[in-house]
Motif scaffolding. Sequence first.
Motif, PDB file in Angstrom:
ATOM      1  N   GLU A 392       0.810  -1.229   0.000  1.00  0.00           N
ATOM      2  CA  GLU A 392       0.000   0.000   0.000  1.00  0.00           C
ATOM      3  C   GLU A 392       0.843   1.279   0.000  1.00  0.00           C
ATOM      4  O   GLU A 392       0.637   2.161  -0.854  1.00  0.00           O
ATOM      5  N   PRO A 393       1.787   1.444   0.926  1.00  0.00           N
ATOM      6  CA  PRO A 393       2.586   2.683   0.900  1.00  0.00           C
ATOM      7  C   PRO A 393       3.466   2.797  -0.337  1.00  0.00           C
ATOM      8  O   PRO A 393       3.751   3.911  -0.799  1.00  0.00           O
ATOM      9  N   VAL A 394       3.897   1.673  -0.912  1.00  0.00           N
ATOM     10  CA  VAL A 394       4.732   1.728  -2.113  1.00  0.00           C
ATOM     11  C   VAL A 394       3.937   2.286  -3.289  1.00  0.00           C
ATOM     12  O   VAL A 394       4.430   3.134  -4.053  1.00  0.00           O
ATOM     13  N   VAL A 395       2.698   1.827  -3.442  1.00  0.00           N
ATOM     14  CA  VAL A 395       1.854   2.346  -4.521  1.00  0.00           C
ATOM     15  C   VAL A 395       1.595   3.841  -4.312  1.00  0.00           C
ATOM     16  O   VAL A 395       1.622   4.631  -5.262  1.00  0.00           O
ATOM     17  N   ALA A 396       1.344   4.239  -3.076  1.00  0.00           N
ATOM     18  CA  ALA A 396       1.108   5.657  -2.787  1.00  0.00           C
ATOM     19  C   ALA A 396       2.339   6.507  -3.099  1.00  0.00           C
ATOM     20  O   ALA A 396       2.225   7.602  -3.667  1.00  0.00           O
ATOM     21  N   LEU A 397       3.526   6.016  -2.739  1.00  0.00           N
ATOM     22  CA  LEU A 397       4.758   6.753  -3.041  1.00  0.00           C
ATOM     23  C   LEU A 397       4.975   6.887  -4.548  1.00  0.00           C
ATOM     24  O   LEU A 397       5.444   7.925  -5.034  1.00  0.00           O
ATOM     25  N   ALA A 398       4.626   5.833  -5.298  1.00  0.00           N
ATOM     26  CA  ALA A 398       4.723   5.910  -6.759  1.00  0.00           C
ATOM     27  C   ALA A 398       3.790   6.991  -7.291  1.00  0.00           C
ATOM     28  O   ALA A 398       4.149   7.746  -8.206  1.00  0.00           O
ATOM     29  N   GLY A 399       2.588   7.083  -6.701  1.00  0.00           N
ATOM     30  CA  GLY A 399       1.650   8.112  -7.121  1.00  0.00           C
ATOM     31  C   GLY A 399       2.158   9.514  -6.843  1.00  0.00           C
ATOM     32  O   GLY A 399       2.051  10.408  -7.689  1.00  0.00           O
ATOM     33  N   ILE A 400       2.725   9.732  -5.664  1.00  0.00           N
ATOM     34  CA  ILE A 400       3.252  11.051  -5.300  1.00  0.00           C
ATOM     35  C   ILE A 400       4.404  11.444  -6.227  1.00  0.00           C
ATOM     36  O   ILE A 400       4.456  12.566  -6.751  1.00  0.00           O
TER      37      ILE A 400
END
Length: 424
Positions: A392-400
């Motif tokens: 979950e946090p990895v996908v969010a970091l990719a989005g940012i």
Amino acid sequence: MGAMRARRPHGRHRRADAAQATYREVIAIREFRALWYGQGLSLLGDQLAQVALAVLVYDRTRSPLATAAVYALTYLPSIVGGPLLAGLADRFARRGVMLTCDLIRAALVGVMALPGMPFWALCSLVFLVVLLSAPFSAARAALLPEVLEGDLYVLGSALQNMTNQAVQMLGFAAGGAVIATLGPYRALALDAATFLASALILVSGVRRRPPANRDGSKPSMWTMTRAGARLVFRSRRLRTLVLFAWLCGFYILPEGIAVPYAAKLYTGSLPVPVITGLLMAAMPAGTVVGAFLFSRFVSPQRRMRLMGWLAILSCAPLIVTALRPPLAVVLGAWFLSGVGGAYQLAANAAFVQWVPPEQRAQAFGLVQSGLMAVQGIGILIGGFAAERLGPEPVVALAGISGVISAAVLAMIWAGPRKPVPATA
């Protein structure tokens, strides 16, 4: 729709008016249909093989890194194949390059389908199959502007893109069920058959053309690669368009860790392979919708103005995964990200207009190489990080990261530049 079309000496179809083209006009062109059908058929087989490998590796290892590594194997060969092999489609007849690649890939995948094939041999054959996709894709991309022209090309590209995404959506969503029924080796045999069918469609539907390089010279692949790199990266506008294309490395990353993400979302109501298929199908589904709306209802000039905003949209929805939402919200976010990915149509159309026809395959090959590289490297990084932080946090970091990069490119694109060609 009622516009007159005539075949020009070089084989392209030009509309007699400057009005926006229609899908009916594009589909009416026989050569386009052949390129369209062949690509969609072989891609469907590839998706089944891709899902089989991902599920198989995760079942054996339970490792997000190992799963991402095998998935990345389907991207990384193009780092070599794109720059060095794509120029073959400028040096030789493009239809011949496509046919040769299809037949060799059919043979290689046929060997992969033999029972008892060692895993290391399977990975080696996958590498070779993907390596050959570089000259094939470059030849097809360079041939399409010879078949279609102006806004016909834009809609043809959109139709191919929508079909590709729909096929990926179908392949990912149904892949688990099909592989459970057929088994992995039969799925690979089906993939080999699709390459043969693609070759047959090309033979019957695409006419022969001479090589794009008609002066008789045979420069080395290294010379052609350097010339293509100079063409693409010394031009500010082409360089910006290429970087727009390479943004996909951020929003494709979630697909590489879809299996461990599905395991996190598992609640007992749906099996992990089904959740995996739904996750991997969400972005292609969004891209189908976005490409249709963008190409059908947005004028050519407005497409270019919206490109930066849509690029931001392709990454922004992924940030919501930091909140660890339920499956329905994740699917909605990934779908919306796919809608934003339709900006690639505008970038591709402008790129075609600004690249000389005799260097088109080499230029496309370089861009495709970068596309595959950023996706493969991004997926590897995502798998490494997911083992430590969770998906979950990895996908969010990719989005940012993607939003920041897209915003910078949007500002560069909105700055002073030469007018966009009317046909883009």
